[in-house]
Design a protein around this motif. Structure first.
Motif, mmCIF file in Angstrom:
data_model
loop_
_atom_site.group_PDB
_atom_site.id
_atom_site.type_symbol
_atom_site.label_atom_id
_atom_site.label_comp_id
_atom_site.label_asym_id
_atom_site.label_seq_id
_atom_site.Cartn_x
_atom_site.Cartn_y
_atom_site.Cartn_z
ATOM 1 N N THR A 153 -6.184 15.759 4.998
ATOM 2 C CA THR A 153 -6.835 14.510 4.584
ATOM 3 C C THR A 153 -5.786 13.600 3.947
ATOM 4 N N VAL A 154 -5.588 12.410 4.547
ATOM 5 C CA VAL A 154 -4.589 11.446 4.061
ATOM 6 C C VAL A 154 -5.327 10.327 3.337
ATOM 7 N N ALA A 155 -5.048 10.153 2.025
ATOM 8 C CA ALA A 155 -5.697 9.112 1.221
ATOM 9 C C ALA A 155 -4.664 8.040 0.867
ATOM 10 N N PHE A 156 -5.000 6.734 1.117
ATOM 11 C CA PHE A 156 -4.173 5.594 0.740
ATOM 12 C C PHE A 156 -4.757 4.956 -0.516
ATOM 13 N N ASP A 157 -3.946 4.178 -1.240
ATOM 14 C CA ASP A 157 -4.430 3.524 -2.459
ATOM 15 C C ASP A 157 -5.034 2.155 -2.169
ATOM 16 N N ASP A 158 -5.117 1.784 -0.907
ATOM 17 C CA ASP A 158 -5.702 0.504 -0.525
ATOM 18 C C ASP A 158 -6.244 0.652 0.900
ATOM 19 N N GLY A 174 -10.410 8.235 11.287
ATOM 20 C CA GLY A 174 -10.650 7.630 9.988
ATOM 21 C C GLY A 174 -10.440 6.139 9.988
ATOM 22 N N THR A 175 -10.929 5.481 8.896
ATOM 23 C CA THR A 175 -10.748 4.035 8.687
ATOM 24 C C THR A 175 -10.629 3.778 7.191
ATOM 25 N N GLY A 176 -10.352 2.500 6.842
ATOM 26 C CA GLY A 176 -10.278 2.115 5.429
ATOM 27 C C GLY A 176 -9.108 2.756 4.741
ATOM 28 N N SER A 177 -9.363 3.562 3.699
ATOM 29 C CA SER A 177 -8.286 4.162 2.909
ATOM 30 C C SER A 177 -8.182 5.668 3.088
ATOM 31 N N VAL A 178 -9.060 6.325 3.987
ATOM 32 C CA VAL A 178 -9.016 7.777 4.155
ATOM 33 C C VAL A 178 -8.961 8.089 5.656
ATOM 34 N N ILE A 180 3.376 -0.889 4.146
ATOM 35 C CA ILE A 180 3.474 0.290 3.280
ATOM 36 C C ILE A 180 4.908 0.434 2.812
ATOM 37 N N ALA A 181 5.108 0.752 1.565
ATOM 38 C CA ALA A 181 6.426 0.640 0.939
ATOM 39 C C ALA A 181 7.333 1.816 1.234
ATOM 40 N N SER A 182 6.780 3.049 1.370
ATOM 41 C CA SER A 182 7.644 4.215 1.506
ATOM 42 C C SER A 182 6.884 5.354 2.160
ATOM 43 N N GLY A 183 7.640 6.408 2.532
ATOM 44 C CA GLY A 183 7.023 7.589 3.098
ATOM 45 C C GLY A 183 6.413 8.458 2.010
ATOM 46 N N PHE A 184 5.857 9.611 2.470
ATOM 47 C CA PHE A 184 5.227 10.541 1.525
ATOM 48 C C PHE A 184 5.556 11.949 2.004
ATOM 49 N N THR A 185 6.223 12.755 1.181
ATOM 50 C CA THR A 185 6.697 14.095 1.591
ATOM 51 C C THR A 185 6.314 15.160 0.571
ATOM 52 N N THR A 186 5.324 14.895 -0.247
ATOM 53 C CA THR A 186 4.979 15.846 -1.304
ATOM 54 C C THR A 186 3.539 16.330 -1.173
ATOM 55 N N GLY A 187 3.022 16.308 0.064
ATOM 56 C CA GLY A 187 1.659 16.774 0.271
ATOM 57 C C GLY A 187 1.534 18.293 0.147
ATOM 58 N N PRO A 240 0.835 -1.202 0.000
ATOM 59 C CA PRO A 240 0.000 0.000 0.000
ATOM 60 C C PRO A 240 0.868 1.250 0.000
ATOM 61 N N ALA A 241 0.300 2.374 -0.411
ATOM 62 C CA ALA A 241 1.026 3.644 -0.461
ATOM 63 C C ALA A 241 0.047 4.790 -0.276
ATOM 64 N N VAL A 242 0.562 5.931 0.161
ATOM 65 C CA VAL A 242 -0.228 7.145 0.271
ATOM 66 C C VAL A 242 -0.459 7.710 -1.117
ATOM 67 N N SER A 243 -1.709 7.982 -1.454
ATOM 68 C CA SER A 243 -2.024 8.600 -2.747
ATOM 69 C C SER A 243 -1.870 10.110 -2.679
ATOM 70 N N SER A 244 -2.284 10.706 -1.527
ATOM 71 C CA SER A 244 -2.201 12.162 -1.411
ATOM 72 C C SER A 244 -2.358 12.569 0.049
ATOM 73 N N ILE A 245 -1.767 13.714 0.386
ATOM 74 C CA ILE A 245 -2.023 14.377 1.671
ATOM 75 C C ILE A 245 -2.387 15.814 1.310
ATOM 76 N N ASN A 246 -3.658 16.143 1.423
ATOM 77 C CA ASN A 246 -4.161 17.444 0.978
ATOM 78 C C ASN A 246 -4.713 18.263 2.160
ATOM 79 N N ARG A 247 -4.731 19.587 1.956
ATOM 80 C CA ARG A 247 -5.320 20.487 2.963
ATOM 81 C C ARG A 247 -6.819 20.236 3.047
ATOM 82 N N ALA A 248 -7.348 20.180 4.302
ATOM 83 C CA ALA A 248 -8.801 20.055 4.523
ATOM 84 C C ALA A 248 -9.423 21.401 4.826
ATOM 85 N N ASP A 249 -8.600 22.451 5.090
ATOM 86 C CA ASP A 249 -9.083 23.792 5.427
ATOM 87 C C ASP A 249 -8.510 24.787 4.417
#
Length: 977
Positions: A558-563, A590-594, A627-634, A537-546
């Protein structure tokens, strides 16, 4: 039996069909799958010479099978030649074809017709004929016999008329000319072809004679080999060489008359090549006396032509028999298969190797034998040269073995010493495809039907026969194989994150050793299969919620995973901030992928970003894949809690070379400024003139940048310097001074440059230099490509090059110029060869100008000149020229002796810088006995065919010198015999 009968009937039908087509004009044939090829025409023979002609044909139908061979067959006796006669192969397939047939005999009629061969058989076009142009006759010189003190019997054999009537034949001989012609002593012995001889009489005792037979037809005069004999010597004949091997031969001869005295030595003389051996060459003595003699010569070189003749010596002379030639044999070294020994090929090729080069080899020197069910194999072609040849064989139908055999050396030169037949290596013909008997697939996981990333999948299969290395793919990837023996193979595959989830696809492609390929196997034979669940699994995106640009005390991401994942908590994340203090993660839901992560913003102005840690998070998918790697491009929040004037800091960009441009909007230009600013760009310090395209600035100068924050507060303009270097592209050019082999060739740049440049010289002969000029020396003639590349030292990418060919010449070979005769002190024109660019005569003695091609010389003594001729290439050739000096224009000897001994037999006038007008000789009574206007004609001491007596004679010469003046000389001459 039924198939054989059917084929026989089809072949008979083919022959009848071909005969009918030859007799009447019919439309283009309709091809079937059971006929021999159809050869519609034998092309009209053209371009006929004494030894060649352009021949060909046209195959308009292949009979339903590939035409493996086509060409022409020819004969001088068979009016309907077949492939058992002479044959010229001209390719394969349908269509028109032609080729020059060479090696023909002049003055001979040839019968010729086209042919074509396929698996069914061979068919022919209509026979035609042509006659080669006539040539001089074919003649040999017979050995001289019955040699006495004053006579001998000589003759020859005209074996072929050359295609024209032999109008004269006989022998010619001389005591001084070792290649006598019809201009020497000639004895005519009839006309026509065949053997002829005649007794020669009146020969001088103890004298050596050169003799050869001759024959004349309309195409010219032909001569046999020269024989040499001495009157009074023994009569000896040379035996034909026999029992020739690679290193030995039986040689000898026969003394048929001992001559003036007993034969004290006899034997043979031997030399390599074609020539006339003497006692100075290799000699093998074989006793003495009368009669036949022979001996085995050993130590000969293989595949070498030798000339041999018998000799016999008595007290008077050594006489020789006629020259015989023979060539030692070579050895067949091997007949080896090429390529795959087990094969399903339509044709196979054998490599045939001889110890020495051979010629004349054809497919008729070989045969092909077979076993098993193979039917109708035959040899189709031979290629190669020297000692390496390739023989191609059609493999026929069915399966079994093929063996190429060397069966005879007919037509091969040199002959072959091996005992025949010689069997070669064997091909195995296999045309049946292999079969996969067993195939199964499993994984090494807890459940052999499933695999995760990092698990291995094993594919095992067995074939019914030996294979070439199979080609196996698993999950679309070609994998390595392990040969387990017994035609059992195993493939292993390590699953990867890039593989697709689902059932593992695989393919098995097998080919047996003969090249037969089975249908690709894509499913196991025991219903096994493996499914993949291996994607991390991997993070698809980390976006602003405000909203962005805020002064809020907390914000959410908001942290979204691909699985669907589990194990998500605050320790799995970290914050990246600038300008802020006290920012911290306060909650996660949260639960599942978000999932939602809440962050306290702390104090100060700056930015904040939520990152997933690269390791030790404990986050996994439902299958346990971590999870395979970190995520630093949100996305980033801009946090602004005070209203201070924005701070803008600029950094000068690196200089660029035009046509490159500078991007002032690059973040590096404003690195260190306050966050979340909007930048504007100007050309003036007052910030009144906007820069039209700040992302592509192409001119050097000082530009200005302002920054505005979300509260619409702007900074003062801040300067930034742009440097764009403009360099004109160089224009390369060069010249060179000479182009002679082994002499320096100097190259000079004539390029147009702007500023400092780098020079790079090179050629295709390994030379290189990095200066404005270069000097290369070439050890061999030929054309070389010389390249000059120029690049700007400021901007190396601004470069150009030029390549020029230079042809290196060799000096013209020096010669000795013809003699020049001159009178003392009288200017005489000289002339050098005219290929030079400049000339130097050394020494310059007596020359009008020593630096031209044609000076005049005024000489008082004989002088040899060296002429240095310099060509445009710079090459220098040094010729020599000898100038002889005489006091007067006319010289006549005082004595001559026309006695037939070949020395001083004629009286000539010798002229210097003059042309003969008349030369007369008078006897003591004033009677003119000779007159000529040709300086090349001399008096032979006769008048009206009668030899004149020993006496003193008067001569008179009148000539015209080079100035047009008449010159007259007269004097006396004594005739001696």
């Amino acid at each position: 039996m039924r198939n054989k009968l059917l084929k026989s009937l089809l072949l008979l039908f083919t022959v009848v069909l071909i005969q009918n087509r030859a007799a009447a004009q019919i439309p283009d044939p309709v091809e079937t799958d059971t006929l021999a090829p159809y050869v519609s025409t034998t092309t009209t023979v053209t371009n006929v010479t004494t030894s060649s002609a352009l021949v060909g044909g046209n195959v308009t139908g292949n009979g339903g099978a590939v035409v493996t061979e086509r060409g022409v067959v020819y004969s001088t006796t068979n009016t309907s030649p077949t492939i058992g006669d002479g044959k010229l192969i001209i390719g394969s397939g349908n269509g028109a074809y032609s080729q020059v047939l060479s090696g023909l005999r002049g003055g001979t009629t040839y019968y010729i017709r086209a042919y074509a061969t396929n698996i069914i058989g061979t068919s022919y076009g209509v026979a035609t004929s042509f006659t080669t142009a006539s040539v001089p006759p074919f003649i040999t010189t017979n050995e001289v016999s019955a040699v006495t003190g004053t006579g001998a019997t000589a003759g020859g054999d005209v074996s072929f008329s050359g295609g024209a009537t032999v109008t004269e034949r006989g022998v010619v001989y001389s005591t001084s000319n070792n290649l006598p012609t019809v201009s020497d002593t000639k004895v005519s012995i009839g006309t026509g072809t065949g053997v002829f001889s005649q007794a020669l009489t009146g020969l001088a005792t103890g004298t050596s004679y050169y003799l050869r037979a001759y024959a004349i037809n309309a195409s010219g005069t032909a001569y046999g080999a020269v024989v040499n004999f001495t009157t009074g010597g023994a009569t000896v004949s040379s035996a034909l060489p026999s029992l020739v091997t690679t290193n030995t031969a039986v040689l000898g001869g026969e003394v048929t008359a001992i001559g003036a005295s007993s034969v004290t030595d006899r034997g043979i003389v031997l030399m390599e090549g074609t020539g006339t051996p003497t006692l100075a060459d290799t000699k093998i003595a074989m006793g003495n006396g009368f009669g036949a003699f022979s001996q085995t010569a050993t130590g000969l070189k293989p595949a070498t032509t030798y000339s041999v003749r018998a000799y016999a010596t008595n007290s008077t002379a050594t006489n020789y028999g006629g020259t015989q030639t023979f060539t030692t044999k070579t050895t067949l070294l091997s007949i080896n298969t090429t390529g795959q020994v087990i094969t399903n090929a339509i044709v196979v090729t054998y490599a045939v190797s001889f110890a020495q080069p051979v010629s004349g080899i054809t497919t008729s020197n070989f045969s092909v034998t077979h076993t098993g069910s193979i039917n109708n194999p035959y040899l189709t072609a031979i290629t190669g040269s020297g000692n390496a040849w390739n023989i191609t064989s059609y493999t026929g139908t069915g399966e079994g073995t093929l063996t190429l055999n060397f069966v005879n050396d007919n037509g091969i030169f040199p002959l072959v010493n091996n005992a025949v037949p010689v069997a070669g290596q064997t091909f195995t013909i296999d045309r049946t495809a292999p079969v996969v008997l067993l195939a199964s697939i499993r994984s090494n996981g807890n459940d052999t039907a499933w695999a995760r990333s990092g698990d291995s999948v094993y594919l095992t299969f067995r074939a019914n026969e030996a294979l070439r290395t199979p080609v196996v793919t698993v999950a679309g990837q070609t994998v390595a194989l392990t040969d387990l023996g017994g035609n059992l193979w195993r493939a292993g595959y390590l699953t990867k994150p890039t593989d697709t989830d689902g059932i593992v696809p695989f393919t098995i492609s097998i080919t047996d050793l003969a090249g037969n390929t089975a249908a690709t196997v894509t499913a196991s034979t025991n219903a096994t299969q493996v499914g993949f669940d291996k994607t991390n699994p991997a993070v698809s995106s980390i976006n602003r919620a405000d909203a962005n640009n805020t002064n809020a005390a907390s914000v959410s991401f908001t942290v979204a995973f691909d699985d669907v994942v589990k194990g998500v908590d605050a320790t799995d994340f970290s914050l990246t901030t600038t300008g802020l203090s006290g920012a911290v993660i306060t909650a996660i839901t949260g639960t599942g992928s978000v999932y939602t992560v809440t962050v306290g913003t702390g104090t100060g102005n700056g930015t904040i970003r939520l990152d997933l840690n690269a390791s030790a998070t404990g986050i996994t998918d439902r299958s346990g894949n971590a999870i395979a790697s970190g995520f630093t491009t949100g996305q980033v929040y801009a946090i602004i809690k005070s209203l201070a004037t924005p701070v803008v800091k600029t950094n000068d960009p690196a200089a660029v070379c035009a046509p490159s441009v500078v991007d002032l909007t690059d973040a590096a230009v404003t690195a260190g400024s306050d966050p979340a600013l909007t930048y504007r760009y100007y050309t003036d310090a007052a910030a009144t003139v906007p820069l039209s395209n700040p992302s592509a600035v192409g001119a050097s100068g000082v530009y200005y940048i302002t920054g505005t924050n979300v509260f619409n507060l702007s900074s003062a303009p801040v300067a930034v310097t742009v440097t764009v270097i403009t360099v004109q592209k160089p224009v390369p050019a060069f010249s060179f001074d000479s182009y002679c082999v082994n002499a320096p060739v100097n190259f000079t740049s004539t390029s147009v440059t702007n500023g400092a440049v780098n020079y790079t010289w090179s050629d295709n002969n390994g030379h290189a230099a990095n200066t404005a000029s270069a000097s290369f020396t070439y050890a061999a003639t030929g054309t070389y490509a010389v390249k000059l590349k120029l690049s700007s030292q400021q901007c190396p990418a601004i470069a150009d090059s030029i390549t020029r060919p230079i042809t290196i010449a060799a000096p013209t070979a020096a010669i000795r110029m013809p003699l020049v005769d001159a009178r003392i002190g009288e200017p005489t024109q000289l002339q050098a060869r005219t290929f030079g660019a400049s000339y130097t005569w050394l020494p310059g003695v007596g020359l009008s100008n020593g630096s031209i091609a044609n000076p005049k010389v005024s000489a008082n003594a004989e002088q040899q000149y060296r002429i240095a001729i310099k060509e445009a290439s710079g090459c220098v050739t040094v010729d020599t020229l000898l100038v002889r000096v005489f006091e007067k224009s006319i010289y006549v000897p005082t004595v001559f002796s026309p006695n037939g001994d070949g020395r001083n037999d004629k009286l000539f006038v010798n002229l210097v810088s003059a042309q003969l007008k008349v030369f007369r000789v008078f006897n003591r009574y004033g009677k003119k006995v000779f007159e000529t206007s040709n300086s090349g004609t001399g008096w032979d001491g006769t008048f009206n065919g009668v030899a004149q007596p020993l006496d003193t004679y008067a001569w008179y010469v009148e000539a015209i010198d080079k100035n047009g003046n008449i010159v007259v000389e007269q004097g006396g001459i004594t005739l001696l015999r």
